[in-house]
Design an enzyme around this catalytic site. Structure first.
Site, PDB file in Angstrom:
ATOM      1  N   LYS A 293      57.917  28.677  45.270  1.00  0.00           N
ATOM      2  CA  LYS A 293      58.729  27.846  46.159  1.00  0.00           C
ATOM      3  C   LYS A 293      59.486  28.759  47.107  1.00  0.00           C
ATOM      4  O   LYS A 293      60.291  29.585  46.688  1.00  0.00           O
ATOM      5  CB  LYS A 293      59.696  26.988  45.350  1.00  0.00           C
ATOM      6  CG  LYS A 293      60.598  26.128  46.227  1.00  0.00           C
ATOM      7  CD  LYS A 293      61.455  25.195  45.407  1.00  0.00           C
ATOM      8  CE  LYS A 293      62.389  24.397  46.296  1.00  0.00           C
ATOM      9  NZ  LYS A 293      63.256  23.506  45.527  1.00  0.00           N
TER      10      LYS A 293
ATOM     11  N   LYS B 143      54.942  25.403  47.399  1.00  0.00           N
ATOM     12  CA  LYS B 143      55.785  24.599  48.281  1.00  0.00           C
ATOM     13  C   LYS B 143      56.530  25.482  49.262  1.00  0.00           C
ATOM     14  O   LYS B 143      57.051  26.505  48.824  1.00  0.00           O
ATOM     15  CB  LYS B 143      56.767  23.845  47.386  1.00  0.00           C
ATOM     16  CG  LYS B 143      57.790  23.029  48.102  1.00  0.00           C
ATOM     17  CD  LYS B 143      58.784  22.492  47.129  1.00  0.00           C
ATOM     18  CE  LYS B 143      59.838  21.778  47.925  1.00  0.00           C
ATOM     19  NZ  LYS B 143      60.951  21.357  47.129  1.00  0.00           N
TER      20      LYS B 143
END
Ligand code: PBG
Length: 336
Positions: free
Chosen positions: A209, A261
Site C-alpha cells: 500500500k 493499492k
C-alpha cells in the site's frame, strides 16, 4: 503480382475482425463475482450524505447501507468492504472496537442484507469485509496510536488492530482487512482471531500500500482529521521490490489474500505480486482513480462507461483476481 503483405505468415488482425471473434479470443473478462464494492457508513446522520469529490458515492446511514448491500447482492457482486465513520474520535480510536461502534453496526446490517437476498435468490451473496484500521477512529487521523514523540507506535497499534479484528469478526465480518501498513499486523490479527474462536475468518492484507495522492477523495469520504501524511508507514511510490517483499512477509504471516493499492499506479507491482503469490491477489482502484474518470466524463472529455470498463480490465490483466472498485455494482449490472 503478390500483394505487399503476401510474405507475412501470421496476421494478428484476423482475430480482431468481428465482435464475435474478439469476444472468443479475449484473454481476460470482467465477472461481477470478482468485484468488491467499498461502502462508507456514518454514525449519527439521518439521510445519506453525498461525497463531493466522489460523485455518485455517499456516506450511508445504516438503512441506506442495507439497501446498497442488497443492490450489490442482487447484481452478483462478490464482496463489500465496509468503512465506518464514528460520531466521536479519540487518541486511541476507541470507537473502532466497541461492539456498538458504527463499523460493527454496519457489518451486522450488511450480513442481514446479504442473508435476505440469498434467501430470495438462492445464490451466494457478497462476502462481507471490514477495513481494519484506526484512521477513521482517531482524532489525529493516523492509522495507529501515537508515541510521546508523535510518531506512530507500531507495536501499540498492533494491540488495537487485534481487538478491532475480533470485534469485526464478532459483528459478522467474513474477512478483516488490515490497511494500516504496520509491521507484523497480519500475524497479530491471525493469532487474535484464532484465540477468540474465529479460525474461519480470513485476513485480506493490504500488503503493498503506497502513500498516494490518489486517496484524496477518500479522506473526504471518511471526514479524515489527518494533518500531514502517512509516509512513515505507507510505501514510497519510488519502490517496487519493496512491494514484493511486503507481500512475501504477509504471506509468511498467514495472509489469506494479499492486496496492492492503488491499483492503477501500481500495475507493475500487481503483476509482480501475482506472479509470486499462491493466494488470491486483490487490487484496490482507489477514490482518486474513481474521481478522475468521473470528472473527465462529467466534462464530456471521456466516454465514461468505456473508460470505467477499460480501467478495471487493465487491473485484471495486470494480475488481480479480485478488484475493489466504487463502480462494482454498476459494472455488475452492465455485464449481466
Ligand atoms: C485506511 C484506508 C485508506 C483507503 C483505504 N483504507 C486511506 C488511507 O490510507 O489514507 C483509501 C481508499 C481510497 O482512496 O479509495 N483506512
Amino acid at each position: 503480382m503478390s500483394s505487399p503483405t503476401s510474405g507475412i505468415v501470421y496476421r494478428p488482425r484476423r482475430l480482431r475482425t468481428t465482435p464475435r471473434m474478439r469476444r472468443l479470443v479475449a484473454e481476460h473478462r470482467l465477472h461481477a463475482a470478482d468485484l468488491v464494492l467499498p461502502l462508507f457508513v456514518k454514525e449519527g446522520i439521518d439521510a445519506p450524505a453525498p461525497i463531493a469529490s466522489m460523485p455518485g458515492q455517499v456516506q450511508h446511514t445504516e438503512a441506506s447501507l442495507r439497501d446498497a448491500v442488497a443492490e450489490a447482492a442482487r447484481a452478483g457482486v462478490g464482496g463489500v468492504m465496509l468503512f465506518g465513520i464514528p460520531a466521536e474520535r479519540d487518541a486511541t480510536g476507541t470507537a473502532g472496537d466497541g461492539p456498538d461502534g458504527i463499523l460493527q453496526r454496519g457489518l451486522r446490517v450488511a450480513r442481514e442484507a446479504v442473508a435476505a437476498v440469498e434467501g430470495e435468490t438462492g445464490a451466494p451473496g457478497p462476502v462481507v469485509m471490514a477495513d481494519t484500521c484506526l484512521d477513521e477512529f482517531t482524532d489525529h487521523g493516523h492509522c495507529g496510536v501515537l508515541a510521546d514523540d508523535g510518531t506512530v507506535d507500531n507495536d501499540a497499534t498492533l494491540e488495537r488492530y487485534a481487538t478491532m479484528a475480533v470485534a469485526q469478526a464478532r459483528a459478522g465480518a467474513d474477512v478483516v482487512s488490515p490497511s494500516g501498513m504496520m509491521d507484523g499486523q497480519v500475524a497479530v490479527i491471525r493469532d487474535a482471531l484464532d484465540d477468540a474462536g474465529f479460525a474461519d475468518v480470513s485476513v485480506l492484507a493490504y500488503s503493498a500500500k503506497y502513500a498516494s495522492a490518489f486517496y484524496g477523495p477518500f479522506r473526504d469520504a471518511v471526514d479524515s482529521a489527518l494533518q500531514g501524511d502517512r509516509r512513515t508507514y505507507q510505501m514510497d511510490a519510488a519502490n517496487s521490490r519493496e512491494g514484493l517483499r511486503e507481500a512475501d512477509l504477509d504471506l509468511a504471516e498467514g495472509a489469506d489474500m494479499v492486496m496492492v493499492k492503488p491499483a492503477g499506479t501500481s500495475l507493475d507491482v500487481l503483476r509482480g505480486v501475482a506472479d509470486r503469490s499462491d493466494v488470491p491477489v486483490a487490487a484496490y482502484q482507489v477514490s482518486g482513480e474513481y474521481a478522475m474518470i468521473e470528472a473527465a466524463a462529467a466534462n464530456g472529455w471521456i466516454d465514461r462507461r468505456a473508460a470505467v470498463l477499460e480501467s478495471v480490465l487493465a487491473i485484471k490483466r495486470a494480475g488481480a483476481d479480485v478488484v475493489l472498485t466504487y463502480w462494482a455494482t454498476e459494472i455488475a449490472e452492465w455485464i449481466k
